[in-house]
Enzyme design. Structure first.
Site, PDB file in Angstrom:
ATOM      1  CG  ASP A 109      -2.043   0.972   1.142  1.00 43.58           C
ATOM      2  OD1 ASP A 109      -2.380   1.381   0.013  1.00 43.58           O
ATOM      3  OD2 ASP A 109      -2.587   1.355   2.194  1.00 43.58           O
ATOM      4  CG  HIS A 146       0.279   2.086  -9.336  1.00 44.58           C
ATOM      5  ND1 HIS A 146      -0.024   1.703  -8.057  1.00 44.58           N
ATOM      6  CD2 HIS A 146      -0.750   2.864  -9.749  1.00 44.58           C
ATOM      7  CE1 HIS A 146      -1.197   2.222  -7.705  1.00 44.58           C
ATOM      8  NE2 HIS A 146      -1.653   2.942  -8.718  1.00 44.58           N
ATOM      9  CG  LEU A 173       8.869 -17.302  -3.270  1.00 44.81           C
ATOM     10  CD1 LEU A 173       8.662 -17.291  -1.754  1.00 44.81           C
ATOM     11  CD2 LEU A 173       9.334 -15.915  -3.726  1.00 44.81           C
TER      12      LEU A 173
END
Ligand code: IPE
Ligand code: IPE
Ligand code: MG
Length: 282
Positions: A33, A50, A144
């Protein structure tokens, strides 16, 4: 590009220190955020925030892989984010498409498996297609597991699960009195991944914003005081260090945890002695 080749020795040391400090979280979930506010502070358009946030994604994915974290789940776009101005939604989807294409090779070279949760058929067709292609491409990897939450919300997933479960009840394959947590779990989008141990939210906001509501029951929450584009591996290490200092009691009291740990330590000592003994015999 090989991550390990580009990793400097100081960073390798920091990671080794963390690994020695305690048992690292198996699953880290992040609410990324503050991209917009980061850009606003710099008098830039929100999309620049972004864009810069994507660089944080790369760094955090890389660092988690190197640390040996098994699962990383990133909240990239919520169901509610569809309500943002159309221009921002279009730019975000474009950025996602670009990331999925441009990072594929690097993710593959580093053994990352890709996964997605959310209402994926709500995504633009080209994004959904690329997403499924990237997931397929990386499906044999064993490192991962990176899960992207896209057009996701916790309530949406719980409701969807309840609807499917209700169909099974109607079909006669499940009776209402048999519904337990274990029986309910497989209906969720997150069935393949364990519950998060550590949930990080950046930008100082202290709310869940509809993220992993069922799964977060016992997650440790860490709120980072920086915007997502400023959240890089050093902040991740700080969050993990903070997590390692916590006592996860799961409703019990400290003394019970210590007793269990002692019993476990004793058990592993006895096992070691028995191993040495049987090795000598053979
Ligand atoms: C997070 O940053 C990215 C997404 C929700 C897609 P924001 O865009 O929410 O940035 P702020 O919170 O407005 O600063
Ligand atoms: C949460 O951030 C969603 C994502 C990070 C994708 P938001 O910025 O949408 O959350 P609110 O509106 O501040 O709660
Ligand atoms: Mg926000």
């Amino acid at each position: 590009m090989d991550w390990l080749k580009t990793q400097d020795s100081k960073d390798r040391e920091l990671q080794a220190e963390l690994q020695q400090e305690g048992k690292l979280p198996q699953h880290i979930a992040i609410i990324m955020d503050g991209n917009g506010r980061w850009a606003k502070e710099r008098r830039m358009p929100r999309i620049e925030g972004h864009r810069s946030g994507v660089r944080s994604v790369k760094d955090i994915v890389e660092a988690c892989g190197q640390l040996g974290i098994s699962y990383l789940t990133l909240y990239a776009f919520s169901t509610e984010n569809w309500k943002r101005p159309k221009s921002e939604v279009v730019l975000l989807m474009g950025l996602l498409l670009h990331y999925l294409k441009s990072e594929l090779k690097e993710l593959d070279e580093n053994n990352v498996r890709l996964n997605a949760i959310g209402q994926l058929n709500a995504l633009p067709k080209n994004v959904a297609r690329q997403l499924h292609e990237s997931i397929d491409n990386l499906s044999d990897n064993t490192g991962l597991t990176l899960t992207l939450a896209l057009s996701y919300s916790g309530r949406w997933d719980i409701l969807r699960a309840v609807q499917t479960l209700a169909l099974d009840v109607r079909g006669g394959t499940l009776s209402p009195e048999d519904i337990t947590e274990e029986k309910f779990r497989p209906y969720l989008n997150t069935n393949d991944i364990p519950d998060p141990d550590l949930m990080i939210r950046t930008s100082g906001e202290m709310r869940l914003s509809n993220f992993l509501l069922w799964e977060m029951a016992y997650a440790e929450i860490y709120v980072a005081p920086v915007f997502w584009p400023q959240f890089r591996r050093d902040q991740l290490y700080e969050a993990i260090r903070n997590y390692l200092r916590r006592e996860r009691r799961f409703g019990k009291i400290s003394e019970q945890l210590l007793d269990a740990k002692e019993a476990n330590d004793k058990g592993s000592y006895v096992r070691k002695v028995l191993d040495i003994f049987s090795a000598k015999k053979s």
